[in-house]
Design a protein around this motif. Sequence first.
Motif, PDB file in Angstrom:
ATOM      1  N   UNK A 197     -11.735 -16.925  -7.100  1.00 28.92           N
ATOM      2  CA  UNK A 197     -12.400 -17.307  -5.868  1.00 28.92           C
ATOM      3  C   UNK A 197     -12.833 -15.688  -5.234  1.00 28.92           C
ATOM      4  N   UNK A 198     -12.002 -14.708  -5.434  1.00 24.98           N
ATOM      5  CA  UNK A 198     -12.214 -13.587  -4.737  1.00 24.98           C
ATOM      6  C   UNK A 198     -11.439 -12.528  -5.531  1.00 24.98           C
ATOM      7  N   UNK A 199     -11.855 -11.119  -5.575  1.00 31.79           N
ATOM      8  CA  UNK A 199     -11.079  -9.921  -6.000  1.00 31.79           C
ATOM      9  C   UNK A 199     -11.348  -8.962  -5.027  1.00 31.79           C
ATOM     10  N   UNK A 200     -10.261  -8.188  -4.701  1.00 27.27           N
ATOM     11  CA  UNK A 200     -10.304  -7.247  -3.651  1.00 27.27           C
ATOM     12  C   UNK A 200      -9.777  -5.877  -4.047  1.00 27.27           C
ATOM     13  N   UNK A 201     -10.139  -4.786  -3.462  1.00 25.88           N
ATOM     14  CA  UNK A 201      -9.887  -3.567  -3.515  1.00 25.88           C
ATOM     15  C   UNK A 201      -8.649  -3.224  -2.245  1.00 25.88           C
ATOM     16  N   UNK A 229     -13.891 -10.808 -22.049  1.00 25.29           N
ATOM     17  CA  UNK A 229     -12.877  -9.746 -22.356  1.00 25.29           C
ATOM     18  C   UNK A 229     -11.476  -9.902 -21.818  1.00 25.29           C
ATOM     19  N   UNK A 230     -10.511  -9.129 -22.022  1.00 28.41           N
ATOM     20  CA  UNK A 230      -9.368  -9.257 -21.615  1.00 28.41           C
ATOM     21  C   UNK A 230      -9.057  -8.334 -20.371  1.00 28.41           C
ATOM     22  N   UNK A 231      -8.527  -9.003 -19.350  1.00 29.58           N
ATOM     23  CA  UNK A 231      -8.546  -8.211 -18.007  1.00 29.58           C
ATOM     24  C   UNK A 231      -7.044  -8.346 -17.460  1.00 29.58           C
ATOM     25  N   UNK A 232      -6.526  -7.236 -16.585  1.00 31.02           N
ATOM     26  CA  UNK A 232      -5.153  -7.329 -16.266  1.00 31.02           C
ATOM     27  C   UNK A 232      -5.177  -6.732 -14.657  1.00 31.02           C
ATOM     28  N   UNK A 233      -5.672  -7.556 -13.702  1.00 34.38           N
ATOM     29  CA  UNK A 233      -5.710  -7.095 -12.400  1.00 34.38           C
ATOM     30  C   UNK A 233      -4.105  -6.710 -12.007  1.00 34.38           C
ATOM     31  N   UNK A 234      -4.098  -5.559 -11.045  1.00 36.99           N
ATOM     32  CA  UNK A 234      -2.783  -5.298 -10.354  1.00 36.99           C
ATOM     33  C   UNK A 234      -1.721  -6.510  -9.968  1.00 36.99           C
ATOM     34  N   UNK A 235      -2.810  -7.123  -9.027  1.00 36.85           N
ATOM     35  CA  UNK A 235      -1.805  -8.303  -8.494  1.00 36.85           C
ATOM     36  C   UNK A 235      -2.716  -9.514  -8.430  1.00 36.85           C
ATOM     37  N   UNK A 267      -6.112  -8.581  -6.757  1.00 40.14           N
ATOM     38  CA  UNK A 267      -6.136  -7.340  -5.839  1.00 40.14           C
ATOM     39  C   UNK A 267      -5.835  -6.236  -7.002  1.00 40.14           C
ATOM     40  N   UNK A 268      -6.738  -5.194  -6.398  1.00 36.55           N
ATOM     41  CA  UNK A 268      -6.337  -3.857  -7.231  1.00 36.55           C
ATOM     42  C   UNK A 268      -5.965  -2.761  -6.376  1.00 36.55           C
ATOM     43  N   UNK A 269      -4.795  -1.921  -6.588  1.00 40.14           N
ATOM     44  CA  UNK A 269      -4.744  -0.869  -5.972  1.00 40.14           C
ATOM     45  C   UNK A 269      -5.326   0.427  -6.416  1.00 40.14           C
ATOM     46  N   UNK A 270      -6.192   1.076  -5.785  1.00 36.14           N
ATOM     47  CA  UNK A 270      -7.130   2.163  -6.286  1.00 36.14           C
ATOM     48  C   UNK A 270      -6.780   3.327  -5.202  1.00 36.14           C
ATOM     49  N   UNK A 271      -6.221   4.132  -6.093  1.00 35.18           N
ATOM     50  CA  UNK A 271      -5.942   5.729  -5.971  1.00 35.18           C
ATOM     51  C   UNK A 271      -6.162   6.445  -7.054  1.00 35.18           C
ATOM     52  N   UNK A 272      -7.684   6.521  -7.433  1.00 39.04           N
ATOM     53  CA  UNK A 272      -7.909   6.875  -8.705  1.00 39.04           C
ATOM     54  C   UNK A 272      -8.832   8.212  -8.728  1.00 39.04           C
TER      55      UNK A 272
END
Length: 626
Positions: free
Chosen positions: A558-562, A477-483, A498-503
């Motif tokens: 290689x990596x994904x982080x909150x 699918x299509x994805x759109x990480x914050x950064x 990276x994703x900013x998570x205030x949700x």
Amino acid sequence: MIEQKVIINLTDENSNNLGTLTVSSIDCKNCNESRVRISNSLELINIPVVDSADNLTPIQYCPDIGANFANLMFLEETEYQILFESSDACASYDVLYSLTKLNENYFKQFRFSLGDNKTYKIAGTLNFRSYVGKSFLDIRKNKINSIKIPIEVRSKKMDYFNQYSSMIADLSHHALSLIFEVNSPLYQEFELDSKEKKTYYEDFMFLEYLFRNENLPSIFEYLSKNIHSQLKNRTEQVPLSLASNFNQNSLKNIVSKPNNLYKYDADFEIVHKLKGHIPQMIEQTKHDDTIDIPENRFVKYFFESIRDLIEKLLLSSDEGYIKDKLLFFSNEIEYYLSSNFFKQISPMDYVPFNSQILQKKEGYREIFKYFLMMEFSFRLSWDEINNQFKGFEKKLSELYEYWCYFRLLKVLNDLSITKVDFDDVFKVKKDNWSVSIKKGENSVKKFKFILYDNEIEVELFYNLRFSKNSKYESYSLAFKPDYTLLVKIGEHINYIHFDAKYRSELEIADYYNVFGKSDKKLNEEIDKRDSLEEKESIFKDGDIYKMHTYKDSILKTEGAYVLYPGNKTEQFFESDMIIPSVGAFSLTPGNDGVDENNLENFIREVLKTLLFKHGLINLNWKSLDK
């Protein structure tokens, strides 16, 4: 759990009773049974009366919270039950009028009727979602408004009284920094004029920046102890016996005023030269230290201009966060202007633009910079941030996302041998003097690193889209990480997200449903985890699930982080290397750079590990320097 209730007897300005509003919550886990009457119009049931509010209790009352905040404290992302009752069943009512006129989604009224032909009753639920700030509880009866009861909606995920204000001040700083960057496309286009602004929002953001402790308050303290002065000459007439300063000008004055001489019989040289006469009075020059100089007149003018600006904004501001902050600024500037040294300084008659004191001397050069900000930056508006300030409310999720973006930019800027320009960050709309943040492919910022004699290029994207059969590819699918960090080492390309998570808590549940509600043991673990999240401000499990989705679906990742406002940083590794991995980093406003240092160290280690994985350094990754 104990149910909390706020019972408010609402009246109009003439003290006519309009009805009773009850706000309740059943989510209080640590409350004790109590009943406190604050006034004739306000009663609290099972609501703690505290000196400072936490970010857990649904309703609290803080009697001494200060002028900038309301005493009655609520929480974001919390559901409250609303009941309004009135003995006048024939009237027309708008319940929670101040809230519903801004956003109908806050208050959801039940469809069924509770009243009868003698009473009027309605019930519903209230949820502020992720908006925080000052609000009001009120009703409107037959187009007559009740007296507004102020409330404060505070954050669950960060310290509302310190960290939130720090985040807003940082955003203000970034909005204004655009003008003072050397490569800014706007700098040369601004000029001093009286051009009218479209909104007052720019002014308020400038004041938020100006009154940060390290800015105007700090500069005022320094100037009050290091005010610049100059020697000023003046002449005065004194008796000859009291003269202490006799020079050539004194002699000229004696000769030019013979009427001031009288006969004197003494064997002194001056008496002989004046043919037996001496002066009764003599004119002498004195040197006084004065602070009434053009530079200090300019400083006084600047402080008076700030006071005038605040007064103007107060006339057009509504009740809420902005007005409360303006009142605070007003008190501060009046305190500064009441200082004794300002009383010794005359009004300014011109701006000493060429003064070396204003341009170079500590304290004065900062005031001169603030003056230029005040003159120039009021033409600037930041579209995204402006859209999130809806009267007294701020949507923290979006504001936090922008704030994290600038923190990440700063980390990369500090690590890189190349620096980002602000015209690479903002898209300037020259027709209406506004800016917005670049997003997608156009948002690319390029950095260069040299590690172990190897050149590494890193590109930072904001909201870059990954999809099937595109340049930036996802296999599903299509994805759109914050950064997204695109790391180039020779011909090798890797991604770090990276994703900013205030949700919202409601969004978290969707991830849990994937694993099925029938698994009793899993649900017990989830409940336990939720309790821990609430008490310790740790990351959400659902956020880590999404990071796995990024890592597994976006090719070459290689990596994904909150990034989240909390107090725990944790990573989950596939092997004994730092990548591939997923995880969460605490990034909290006002944390004095500790979180940024952790993020900076992590990015440095990722780059070193990628060099090792691509065979460009011959060291075991565990031995790499920290």
